[in-house]
Design an enzyme around this catalytic site. Structure first.
Site, mmCIF file in Angstrom:
data_model
loop_
_atom_site.group_PDB
_atom_site.id
_atom_site.type_symbol
_atom_site.label_atom_id
_atom_site.label_comp_id
_atom_site.label_asym_id
_atom_site.label_seq_id
_atom_site.Cartn_x
_atom_site.Cartn_y
_atom_site.Cartn_z
ATOM 1 N N TYR A 26 -2.806 -1.200 10.373
ATOM 2 C CA TYR A 26 -2.701 -1.377 8.918
ATOM 3 C C TYR A 26 -1.360 -0.859 8.393
ATOM 4 O O TYR A 26 -0.656 -1.553 7.642
ATOM 5 C CB TYR A 26 -3.863 -0.640 8.238
ATOM 6 N N SER A 38 0.866 -1.178 0.000
ATOM 7 C CA SER A 38 0.000 0.000 0.000
ATOM 8 C C SER A 38 0.897 1.220 0.000
ATOM 9 O O SER A 38 2.061 1.140 0.430
ATOM 10 C CB SER A 38 -0.847 0.009 1.275
HETATM 11 C C1 BGC Z 1 -6.224 1.450 1.888
HETATM 12 C C2 BGC Z 1 -7.367 2.287 1.379
HETATM 13 C C3 BGC Z 1 -6.930 3.706 1.117
HETATM 14 C C4 BGC Z 1 -5.646 3.749 0.309
HETATM 15 C C5 BGC Z 1 -5.086 5.164 0.185
HETATM 16 C C6 BGC Z 1 -5.083 1.580 0.923
HETATM 17 O O1 BGC Z 1 -4.010 0.758 1.296
HETATM 18 O O2 BGC Z 1 -6.632 0.097 2.039
HETATM 19 O O3 BGC Z 1 -8.431 2.280 2.321
HETATM 20 O O4 BGC Z 1 -7.939 4.389 0.403
HETATM 21 O O5 BGC Z 1 -4.671 2.920 0.890
HETATM 22 O O6 BGC Z 1 -5.045 5.840 1.401
#
Ligand code: BGC
Length: 269
Positions: free
Chosen positions: A167, A154
């Site tokens: 996360y 991410s």
């Molecule tokens: C998340 C999303 C978010 C994106 C940008 C991703 O890794 O799961 O919820 O919109 O990152 O912030």
């Protein structure tokens, strides 16, 4: 007809009953791979079976398979199933991931453990099984590599994210796990890379784009001024899995419309 880029290969895509995973499963199948459409819980079975049915309707191979990637015995069983079903495994897309958001001081240990368990431990368990199989198989001419892993990371492997410490920590962990195992197994002709998606329109971030107002807020963070689509990520995944990317190892490919370019400075800061 030119040989398709993943012809004759087998891909396991974790968490592919919806979202980015489903997109990767479909795109890899179009490139010729037989695909395991993994889903985590019985409630996702119908969706996973639909993804597999869509792939089969296009003339390609797929089968849905239930496995919670945070459980060691289930992961081992999934890789065995893939080998029994299709005879080999060439590609792992370590995609399964989720959010359980909370302010840090209110975050429960369960919320922390659940996210780390799926997003980080799940990627560890699946990558370990994949590498074991790739090492046994070696390079056999179907691909230039013995195997390929794509870790779904991410933008939050580098962008801190208030309210999402579990996360962000999981994705930061994925980043260094990916680089470490890429270094460890590159001599065995195994390629391991990550994709770091930005805001892609999927169920995980529906709240961020489901009203005009939310979308407008979100677009302030994206220099390209559009939300990403699963195909943006899926096409990058096919590229990284293909021999076109044979000299690419241990890198993160950002697919984020520029989200990591400090958009706050667009207007001179
Ligand atoms: C998340 C999303 C978010 C994106 C940008 C991703 O890794 O799961 O919820 O919109 O990152 O912030």
């Amino acid at each position: 007809m030119e040989k398709r880029k993943l012809e004759g290969q087998v891909a396991i895509i974790t968490g592919s009953s919806s979202g980015i995973g489903a997109g990767c499963a479909k795109e890899m199948a179009r490139a010729g791979a037989a695909v395991i459409v993994n889903y985590p819980v019985p409630q996702a079975q119908a969706m996973a079976e639909q993804v597999a049915a869509d792939i089969i309707a296009e003339g390609n191979k797929a089968v849905a398979y239930k496995c919670d990637v945070s459980k060691e015995d289930e992961v081992i069983a999934m890789f065995k199933f893939a080998e029994d079903q299709f005879g080999r495994v060439d590609i792992l897309v370590n995609n399964a991931g989720l959010q359980k958001d909370a302010k840090f001081t209110e975050m429960t240990l369960d919320q922390w453990n659940f996210v780390i368990g799926v997003n980080l431990t799940g990627q560890f368990l699946c990558a370990r099984e994949a590498i074991r199989i790739f090492m046994k198989k070696g390079v056999d001419g179907v691909s230039k590599a013995a195997g390929k892993i794509i870790c779904m990371s991410s933008v939050h492997e580098v962008i801190p994210w208030a309210g999402h410490a579990n996360y962000a920590a999981s994705k930061g962990g994925v980043m260094l796990m990916m680089k470490t195992i890429a270094q460890e197994y590159a001599p065995h002709r195994i390629r391991i890379n990550s994709i770091a998606p930005g805001a892609i329109a999927t169920p995980i971030n529906k709240d961020a784009w489901d009203t005009a107002e939310h979308l407008q807020q979100l677009l302030k963070l994206i220099p390209e001024k559009r939300i990403g689509q699963v195909e943006d990520v899926a096409k990058a995944a096919v590229f990284l899995a293909s021999d076109d990317a044979d000299y690419i190892n241990g890198t993160t490919l950002f697919v984020d419309g520029g989200m990591t370019l400090y958009p706050g400075f667009e207007d001179n800061g």
